[in-house]
Design an enzyme around this catalytic site. Sequence first.
Site, PDB file in Angstrom:
ATOM      1  N   HIS A  48       6.791 -14.967 -18.780  1.00  0.00           N
ATOM      2  CA  HIS A  48       7.537 -13.599 -18.554  1.00  0.00           C
ATOM      3  C   HIS A  48       7.278 -13.029 -17.309  1.00  0.00           C
ATOM      4  O   HIS A  48       7.342 -11.775 -17.075  1.00  0.00           O
ATOM      5  CB  HIS A  48       7.336 -12.651 -19.794  1.00  0.00           C
ATOM      6  CG  HIS A  48       8.237 -13.064 -21.016  1.00  0.00           C
ATOM      7  ND1 HIS A  48       9.731 -12.889 -20.881  1.00  0.00           N
ATOM      8  CD2 HIS A  48       8.067 -13.277 -22.148  1.00  0.00           C
ATOM      9  CE1 HIS A  48      10.026 -13.524 -22.150  1.00  0.00           C
ATOM     10  NE2 HIS A  48       9.161 -13.609 -22.745  1.00  0.00           N
ATOM     11  N   SER A  79      10.587 -18.054 -24.650  1.00  0.00           N
ATOM     12  CA  SER A  79      10.974 -16.792 -25.098  1.00  0.00           C
ATOM     13  C   SER A  79      12.097 -16.313 -23.924  1.00  0.00           C
ATOM     14  O   SER A  79      11.884 -16.261 -22.724  1.00  0.00           O
ATOM     15  CB  SER A  79       9.687 -16.023 -24.782  1.00  0.00           C
ATOM     16  OG  SER A  79       9.869 -14.558 -25.099  1.00  0.00           O
ATOM     17  N   GLU A 105      16.605 -13.505 -18.598  1.00  0.00           N
ATOM     18  CA  GLU A 105      15.757 -14.626 -18.086  1.00  0.00           C
ATOM     19  C   GLU A 105      15.354 -15.537 -19.429  1.00  0.00           C
ATOM     20  O   GLU A 105      15.442 -15.039 -20.494  1.00  0.00           O
ATOM     21  CB  GLU A 105      14.465 -14.277 -17.258  1.00  0.00           C
ATOM     22  CG  GLU A 105      13.833 -13.150 -18.275  1.00  0.00           C
ATOM     23  CD  GLU A 105      12.481 -13.707 -18.934  1.00  0.00           C
ATOM     24  OE1 GLU A 105      12.377 -14.798 -19.109  1.00  0.00           O
ATOM     25  OE2 GLU A 105      11.743 -12.755 -19.283  1.00  0.00           O
TER      26      GLU A 105
END
Length: 226
Positions: free
Chosen positions: A64, A113, A139
Site C-alpha cells: 500500500h 489488498s 490500486e
Amino acid sequence: MSMKTRAFDLEIKATPDKAGRFSGYASVWGVTDSYREQVAQGAFVESLAETSGKGRHIPILWQHRSDEPIGHWTELREDEHGLFGEGELWLDEAPYARIAQRGMKAGAITGLSIGYYVRDSSFDETKRLRTLKQVDLVEASIVTNPANDEARIDTIKAKLAAGETISERDFAKVLRERGFSRAATDAIADVGFKAWAAGAGQPHQAINPGLGDLAKALSGFTLPKL
C-alpha cells in the site's frame, strides 16, 4: 470520502515468470469478510471501463505504499468467479518487485489488498451484511500477509456501529498496534475500557449510547501504513 482497503489471499493461477508476468483473482464474489461486507458481481465493471477509457492501468503497489509502485495490471476483467487479473511486475526498475516475484514463487507472499472507493452499496438489516454493488478500484497491493481484520480499528468501529460488543482483548490489540506499551495498554483497559464495558450492551437497546461514545473516541486513530 476515504479510500477503503480489502485484504485477502491472492488466488494465483500463474506465478511470476522471468519477465514478471503473473495472473490470478484479485477479488472473489460472495465472500463475507470480518467487516460484514461482500462484493457483488458487476461491482468493478464501470470503474474498469472508465480506467481503460482513459488509457490507464491499475497500479500494483508494494504494501500500500503509494511511493512504491512495483508493476501494473495489464488486464482486469470480471468472470463468474471474481475479478481476474493479469499483472506485470517491473523487475528491472523496482527492487520490491523482485522481492514480490521471489516470495510469490516460493508461496511465502500470497497476500493482496485492494484500495477502492465505494460508489454504491446496500445493507441487509436482518443479516447485518453490506453488499458492495459498485466500487472505484484505485490500486491493488501485494502484501506479505493479508491484514488481520479482527485487529484493525475499522473493524472495531464497524462492530460498535452495529451495536455489537467488543472484547478487552480486541481493544488491547488496537492499542498495541498504535504503539502503546503493554503497561500502558493494561492501564487503559483496566481503568477506562472495563468501566465502559460494565454498562454497555443492554439487550433492549439497538445501539447502546456507550458504544457510540467509544466509537467517537476511536475515530481519532488512523491505520498504520503497511
